[in-house]
Scaffold this motif. Structure first.
Motif, PDB file in Angstrom:
ATOM      1  N   ARG A  84       0.824  -1.204   0.000  1.00  0.00           N
ATOM      2  CA  ARG A  84       0.000   0.000   0.000  1.00  0.00           C
ATOM      3  C   ARG A  84       0.859   1.255   0.000  1.00  0.00           C
ATOM      4  O   ARG A  84       1.814   1.377   0.774  1.00  0.00           O
ATOM      5  CB  ARG A  84      -0.912   0.004   1.229  1.00  0.00           C
ATOM      6  CG  ARG A  84      -1.901  -1.155   1.256  1.00  0.00           C
ATOM      7  CD  ARG A  84      -2.961  -0.989   0.176  1.00  0.00           C
ATOM      8  NE  ARG A  84      -3.870  -2.133   0.155  1.00  0.00           N
ATOM      9  CZ  ARG A  84      -3.794  -3.119  -0.725  1.00  0.00           C
ATOM     10  NH1 ARG A  84      -2.832  -3.113  -1.646  1.00  0.00           N
ATOM     11  NH2 ARG A  84      -4.644  -4.118  -0.698  1.00  0.00           N
ATOM     12  N   TYR A  88      -3.463   5.373   0.385  1.00  0.00           N
ATOM     13  CA  TYR A  88      -4.045   4.211   1.052  1.00  0.00           C
ATOM     14  C   TYR A  88      -3.136   3.618   2.121  1.00  0.00           C
ATOM     15  O   TYR A  88      -3.539   2.704   2.829  1.00  0.00           O
ATOM     16  CB  TYR A  88      -4.388   3.134   0.014  1.00  0.00           C
ATOM     17  CG  TYR A  88      -5.296   3.654  -1.063  1.00  0.00           C
ATOM     18  CD1 TYR A  88      -6.629   3.923  -0.807  1.00  0.00           C
ATOM     19  CD2 TYR A  88      -4.813   3.920  -2.349  1.00  0.00           C
ATOM     20  CE1 TYR A  88      -7.466   4.429  -1.795  1.00  0.00           C
ATOM     21  CE2 TYR A  88      -5.634   4.420  -3.341  1.00  0.00           C
ATOM     22  CZ  TYR A  88      -6.963   4.672  -3.053  1.00  0.00           C
ATOM     23  OH  TYR A  88      -7.786   5.181  -4.026  1.00  0.00           O
ATOM     24  N   ALA A  89      -1.953   4.116   2.241  1.00  0.00           N
ATOM     25  CA  ALA A  89      -1.032   3.616   3.261  1.00  0.00           C
ATOM     26  C   ALA A  89      -1.363   4.239   4.612  1.00  0.00           C
ATOM     27  O   ALA A  89      -1.662   5.429   4.712  1.00  0.00           O
ATOM     28  CB  ALA A  89       0.407   3.924   2.878  1.00  0.00           C
ATOM     29  N   LYS A  90      -1.294   3.424   5.652  1.00  0.00           N
ATOM     30  CA  LYS A  90      -1.554   3.898   7.003  1.00  0.00           C
ATOM     31  C   LYS A  90      -0.244   4.313   7.668  1.00  0.00           C
ATOM     32  O   LYS A  90       0.786   3.677   7.466  1.00  0.00           O
ATOM     33  CB  LYS A  90      -2.207   2.786   7.835  1.00  0.00           C
ATOM     34  CG  LYS A  90      -3.554   2.337   7.308  1.00  0.00           C
ATOM     35  CD  LYS A  90      -4.097   1.194   8.146  1.00  0.00           C
ATOM     36  CE  LYS A  90      -5.427   0.701   7.608  1.00  0.00           C
ATOM     37  NZ  LYS A  90      -5.949  -0.440   8.400  1.00  0.00           N
ATOM     38  N   PRO A  91      -0.274   5.374   8.458  1.00  0.00           N
ATOM     39  CA  PRO A  91       0.963   5.780   9.146  1.00  0.00           C
ATOM     40  C   PRO A  91       1.293   4.827  10.283  1.00  0.00           C
ATOM     41  O   PRO A  91       0.388   4.335  10.974  1.00  0.00           O
ATOM     42  CB  PRO A  91       0.621   7.180   9.672  1.00  0.00           C
ATOM     43  CG  PRO A  91      -0.866   7.162   9.831  1.00  0.00           C
ATOM     44  CD  PRO A  91      -1.395   6.285   8.732  1.00  0.00           C
ATOM     45  N   GLY A 256       3.142  -2.993  14.298  1.00  0.00           N
ATOM     46  CA  GLY A 256       2.898  -1.826  13.456  1.00  0.00           C
ATOM     47  C   GLY A 256       3.980  -0.782  13.478  1.00  0.00           C
ATOM     48  O   GLY A 256       3.873   0.224  12.780  1.00  0.00           O
ATOM     49  N   THR A 280      -5.076  -7.006   8.092  1.00  0.00           N
ATOM     50  CA  THR A 280      -6.384  -6.491   7.691  1.00  0.00           C
ATOM     51  C   THR A 280      -7.476  -7.190   8.503  1.00  0.00           C
ATOM     52  O   THR A 280      -7.224  -8.135   9.246  1.00  0.00           O
ATOM     53  CB  THR A 280      -6.627  -6.735   6.196  1.00  0.00           C
ATOM     54  OG1 THR A 280      -6.706  -8.158   5.962  1.00  0.00           O
ATOM     55  CG2 THR A 280      -5.486  -6.149   5.369  1.00  0.00           C
ATOM     56  N   HIS A 288       2.763  -1.293   4.298  1.00  0.00           N
ATOM     57  CA  HIS A 288       2.471   0.120   4.089  1.00  0.00           C
ATOM     58  C   HIS A 288       3.758   0.932   3.912  1.00  0.00           C
ATOM     59  O   HIS A 288       4.726   0.769   4.656  1.00  0.00           O
ATOM     60  CB  HIS A 288       1.686   0.665   5.279  1.00  0.00           C
ATOM     61  CG  HIS A 288       0.335   0.039   5.439  1.00  0.00           C
ATOM     62  ND1 HIS A 288      -0.806   0.592   4.906  1.00  0.00           N
ATOM     63  CD2 HIS A 288      -0.051  -1.109   6.057  1.00  0.00           C
ATOM     64  CE1 HIS A 288      -1.845  -0.175   5.192  1.00  0.00           C
ATOM     65  NE2 HIS A 288      -1.407  -1.223   5.892  1.00  0.00           N
ATOM     66  N   HIS A 290       4.678   4.802   4.016  1.00  0.00           N
ATOM     67  CA  HIS A 290       4.119   6.103   4.388  1.00  0.00           C
ATOM     68  C   HIS A 290       5.198   7.183   4.303  1.00  0.00           C
ATOM     69  O   HIS A 290       6.329   6.978   4.741  1.00  0.00           O
ATOM     70  CB  HIS A 290       3.561   6.061   5.803  1.00  0.00           C
ATOM     71  CG  HIS A 290       2.623   7.192   6.105  1.00  0.00           C
ATOM     72  ND1 HIS A 290       3.049   8.444   6.498  1.00  0.00           N
ATOM     73  CD2 HIS A 290       1.271   7.270   6.034  1.00  0.00           C
ATOM     74  CE1 HIS A 290       2.007   9.227   6.676  1.00  0.00           C
ATOM     75  NE2 HIS A 290       0.916   8.540   6.395  1.00  0.00           N
TER      76      HIS A 290
END
Length: 461
Positions: A84, A88-91, A256, A280, A288, A290
């Motif tokens: 991602r 759409y990438a999460k921090p 994460g 997910t 991800h 970011h």
């Protein structure tokens, strides 16, 4: 095997696209396939860094990268595989910590304005990507003196496992730049045998292993977005290997937190990214990428200094993570090799009396006889207690003796009623036998180990 694939793609593309690709890939390439092959053999390792590869050739030094976003569906496949990018990438939860770390002032002096002007002259005058890469790599990144920590340019990950999720249907990653520890630095831990994806290059005893930093360059006029996609793929590979290493040690790896950093640059702009993995709702894994920061390197002297500082701080942070992970793996391996080997549960039925004070005028001491029975003898000590339990196996419930405050006693109805006030608990496997020494031990919850004294072992085999 690269060339038939590449030419087949060119036949499917419009003539204008073919011409543009040749213009971007090299200054002197001609349409003739024969001329193109000769050029690839004679150019240096940097000359073809603008394209992604699909070959399985292990050399990786001069091969063409052909998994581009325009010709092979690379971007679509990477997305399907769970990689991602923004938006759409999460921090990661530690994003601000990374930004603060990369923005720190460095102990060394900032580059003077003369160096900045020299950089602009070299980069803006670069006729192709190879020249730009050489000029940028000799001025922006830091070089380390560590013998076991090195940089590699434009080398495919020839030892990376195939189809592990993020790379399904794709060739191995091939960053333009990667930096990390060499495999011998991980001794005594046999990392190549236990951690998939850790050792990057096949049949190379000095292969980079578990790096935490990678980069992608683009030459003048080339698509920097493509470099970002390639960096996202590179970062996913580094995360995958790191997670495998943590999994070997039994540590959670989906917290994460970002520990891997990538960058992209065309000599004019520098873009830094943090990478982390996250599950997910469906239970699959996403990788991800970011943004951390984007910096213009040529607009001002301050911008050049800022970019140089951020990149070098990113290198220092990645190096720290590499050494920290290496030390964790080595500590884990040493502890695993030195700890006693547990045996199957000992079938003797015992109850454990913990921290029960014993006050006897003449507490017995135990001795062994050939019959295997335990006898008590008077002692001159009036009080005797221990903080760690020891096993005392009596020949019968009517001829048992209490040896210490934490002693084991054969289960009986009278002892059970008396032991309820002394925190008696059922523990069939309290003592285990060490296969090497033949002695019995117990490993406590705090990691310490108590050994059953042979002199206090009343006949146990």
């Amino acid at each position: 095997m690269d060339e038939p694939h590449t030419h087949a793609e060119e036949k499917q593309a419009p003539q204008s696209t073919q011409t543009r690709k040749r213009q971007l890939d090299s200054d002197d390439d001609k349409p003739q396939p024969k001329r193109a092959r000769l050029t690839r053999k004679n150019l240096a390792a940097f000359n073809k860094m603008g394209k992604k590869k699909t070959s399985d050739d292990d050399s990786g030094s001069t091969k063409t990268k052909t998994t581009s976003t325009t010709s092979s569906g690379f971007a679509e496949q990477v997305y399907k595989n769970g990689v991602r990018q923004p938006p759409y990438a999460k921090p990661p939860p530690n994003l601000e910590d990374i930004r603060e770390r990369l923005a720190r002032s460095r102990a060394t002096a900032s580059p003077p304005e003369l160096e900045y002007k020299r950089y602009i002259n070299k980069v803006e005058g670069a006729p192709n990507e190879a020249t730009m890469v050489v000029e940028v790599s000799r001025r922006l990144p830091k070089e380390y003196d560590d013998e076991g920590y090195s940089q590699v340019f434009n080398q495919a990950f020839t030892n990376f496992p195939e189809n592990v999720g993020f790379n399904n249907g794709l060739s191995a990653p091939q960053p333009d730049f990667v930096e990390g520890l060499r495999m011998p630095e991980y001794g005594p831990f046999p990392i190549g045998e236990h951690v998939g994806g850790a050792v990057l290059y096949k049949d190379d005893p000095n292969s980079l292993t578990l790096p935490h930093l990678a980069g992608e360059w683009k030459g003048p006029g080339k698509n920097i977005k493509e470099a970002r996609m390639q960096a996202a793929y590179d970062g996913a590979a580094l995360i995958y290997a790191r997670n495998q290493a943590l999994n070997v040690m039994g540590k959670p790896y989906l917290a994460g937190y970002a520990k891997v950093i990538t960058f992209t640059t065309d000599g004019t702009n520098l873009n830094l990214f943090a990478h982390h993995a996250a599950p997910t709702e469906e239970g699959t894994l996403e990788y991800h990428q970011h943004p951390i920061k984007s910096i213009n390197l040529i607009d001002s002297h301050e911008g050049y200094k800022e970019g140089r500082k951020h990149l070098r701080n990113a290198q220092d942070l990645a190096k720290e993570e590499s050494y920290a992970l290496r030390d964790e793996l080595n500590d884990y391996w040493r502890a695993k090799r030195t700890q006693p080997v547990p045996l199957p549960t000992i079938e003797d039925d015992y109850e454990v009396v913990e921290h029960q004070p014993v006050h006897q005028a003449t507490p017995p001491t135990l001795s062994k006889h050939r019959s295997g029975k335990t006898h008590s003898h008077p002692s001159h000590h009036s009080h005797h207690s221990h903080s760690t339990p020891h096993s005392s196996k009596a020949p019968s419930s009517t001829h048992s003796s209490t040896h210490s405050s934490g002693g084991k006693r054969k289960a009986s109805s009278s002892q059970s009623s008396h032991g309820s006030s002394g925190h008696i608990s059922k523990h069939r496997s309290y003592w285990k036998k060490d296969a090497m020494s033949g002695r019995y031990y117990h490993k406590h919850s705090d990691g310490t180990v108590s050994w059953l004294d042979d002199d206090k072992d009343d006949g146990r085999d």
